[in-house]
Design an enzyme around this catalytic site. Structure first.
Site, mmCIF file in Angstrom:
data_model
loop_
_atom_site.group_PDB
_atom_site.id
_atom_site.type_symbol
_atom_site.label_atom_id
_atom_site.label_comp_id
_atom_site.label_asym_id
_atom_site.label_seq_id
_atom_site.Cartn_x
_atom_site.Cartn_y
_atom_site.Cartn_z
ATOM 1 N N VAL A 164 -84.774 -7.835 19.050
ATOM 2 C CA VAL A 164 -84.653 -6.576 19.800
ATOM 3 C C VAL A 164 -84.591 -5.470 18.742
ATOM 4 O O VAL A 164 -83.585 -4.800 18.570
ATOM 5 C CB VAL A 164 -83.396 -6.574 20.700
ATOM 6 C CG1 VAL A 164 -83.498 -5.462 21.744
ATOM 7 C CG2 VAL A 164 -83.197 -7.910 21.381
ATOM 8 N N HIS A 165 -85.691 -5.306 18.024
ATOM 9 C CA HIS A 165 -85.731 -4.566 16.758
ATOM 10 C C HIS A 165 -84.910 -3.265 16.765
ATOM 11 O O HIS A 165 -83.992 -3.084 15.964
ATOM 12 C CB HIS A 165 -87.178 -4.234 16.392
ATOM 13 C CG HIS A 165 -88.083 -5.406 16.315
ATOM 14 N ND1 HIS A 165 -88.050 -6.321 15.286
ATOM 15 C CD2 HIS A 165 -89.071 -5.830 17.147
ATOM 16 C CE1 HIS A 165 -88.969 -7.251 15.469
ATOM 17 N NE2 HIS A 165 -89.600 -6.976 16.596
ATOM 18 N N ASP A 166 -85.275 -2.333 17.635
ATOM 19 C CA ASP A 166 -84.708 -0.982 17.556
ATOM 20 C C ASP A 166 -83.227 -0.941 17.887
ATOM 21 O O ASP A 166 -82.501 -0.071 17.391
ATOM 22 C CB ASP A 166 -85.484 -0.040 18.475
ATOM 23 C CG ASP A 166 -86.900 0.198 17.991
ATOM 24 O OD1 ASP A 166 -87.135 0.128 16.773
ATOM 25 O OD2 ASP A 166 -87.784 0.452 18.829
#
Length: 322
Positions: A250-252
């Site tokens: 969930v990169h960001d």
């Protein structure tokens, strides 16, 4: 030697620059559910995962879903500084959000351009008082710095989701999407001298969903938790298939977790170079992790994190939303 970030002690004055995008929307809900620690002054949008009209709508949707219509949304750059625009609809869907219904939010954009907002706000700010979280291409801040280099006076630090070193890239063998989308902008920000913290694929690929982690979010049984689970269940498919992993990043949202709990992350000060030359290494972040060049350190590169701590914190914050 590895350096671990110190615990935040005061409320952070924050501008979030974003290109929603599925993981951006999760990050925005995370941030907007944390008003005790994060004073989100505005969301500024940029073309990236999808074109600007869609990223701007999706940012307003996230604001609406968080019940935070008090936070203005300013639309910014519709294309990179120099290169041809690229998008990531193959990952995020044509609307930038798949798995959930997309519609026109009830509240519109703030009047004015994001770049003007950044310039005016940072010029008027107390010295080193405003943190900027960049969740997409760095075009807006780069254009603001190009027009008014003096705005660096108002910036405390810039926390960026982008780049890759140990992990390798996710759009070319060496480049991560946000840097590949506008490496020239990233160079402008890097050369401005502001304090930079990079959360790259090196760390985001260590913070993966699991059935159990998503079940805990679903068990909150709220509109926000349902949205997040539906968004992530669709979004993580591409990475799970591409990398052969059991969950997805969930990169960001890692940027928001870093702002809230920097002690959950570790990394080190490095010399960073961004490759903007046309060719196979275009958009690569070249990280001197072992200090081979003895060059000046110009970024803090985050390399590892407490994955369970991340999901515990995300779940706790989503529980605050309806």
């Amino acid at each position: 030697m590895t350096v671990t970030g110190a615990c935040a002690v005061e409320k952070i004055d924050l501008i979030i620059d974003t290109d929603p995008g599925a993981d951006d929307v999760v990050a925005l809900l995370f941030a907007l559910a944390s008003p005790q620690e994060l004073n989100v002054r505005a969301l500024t949008t940029v073309a990236g995962n999808v074109p600007l009209d869609k990223t701007s709508r999706n940012a307003r949707l996230a604001r609406e879903w968080a019940g935070r219509e008090d936070v203005p949304v300013y639309a910014g750059a519709s294309k990179p500084m120099l290169r041809t625009p690229i998008y990531a609809a193959d990952v995020h869907g044509q609307e930038g959000l798949s798995g959930v219904p997309v519609y026109e939010p009830s509240q519109g954009l703030a009047q004015g351009h994001a770049i003007d907002y950044l310039i005016d706000t940072l010029k008027a700010a107390r010295p080193k008082s405003i943190t900027i979280a960049i969740l997409g291409p760095q075009t807006n801040l780069a254009l603001a710095l190009t027009r008014e280099p003096g705005i660096v006076q108002g910036i405390k630090e810039v926390v960026i989701m982008g780049g890759a070193h140990f992990n390798g890239g996710n759009i070319t063998p060496v480049a991560e999407f946000n840097l590949f989308a506008d490496p020239q902008a990233a160079e402008v920000v890097l050369n401005s001298g502001v304090r930079l913290i990079y959360l790259s694929l090196d760390v985001t690929h260590k913070i993966l969903t699991s059935d159990e982690r998503l079940k805990r979010i679903a068990a909150l049984n709220s509109n926000a938790s349902k949205l997040v689970v539906d968004i992530l269940n669709d979004y993580i498919k591409a990475d799970m298939e591409s990398y052969g992993i059991a969950g997805g990043p969930v990169h960001d949202a890692a940027v928001i977790a870093y702002l809230l709990r920097p002690q959950m992350f570790s990394g080190r000060e490095v010399n960073l170079v961004i490759d903007s030359r046309e060719g196979p290494t275009f958009g690569q972040t070249i990280v001197d992790w072992y200090d081979r060049l003895k060059a000046p350190k110009n970024a803090f590169w985050v390399e590892s994190a407490d994955a369970q701590g991340f999901f515990d914190l995300l779940t706790e914050r989503l529980a605050r939303l309806k």
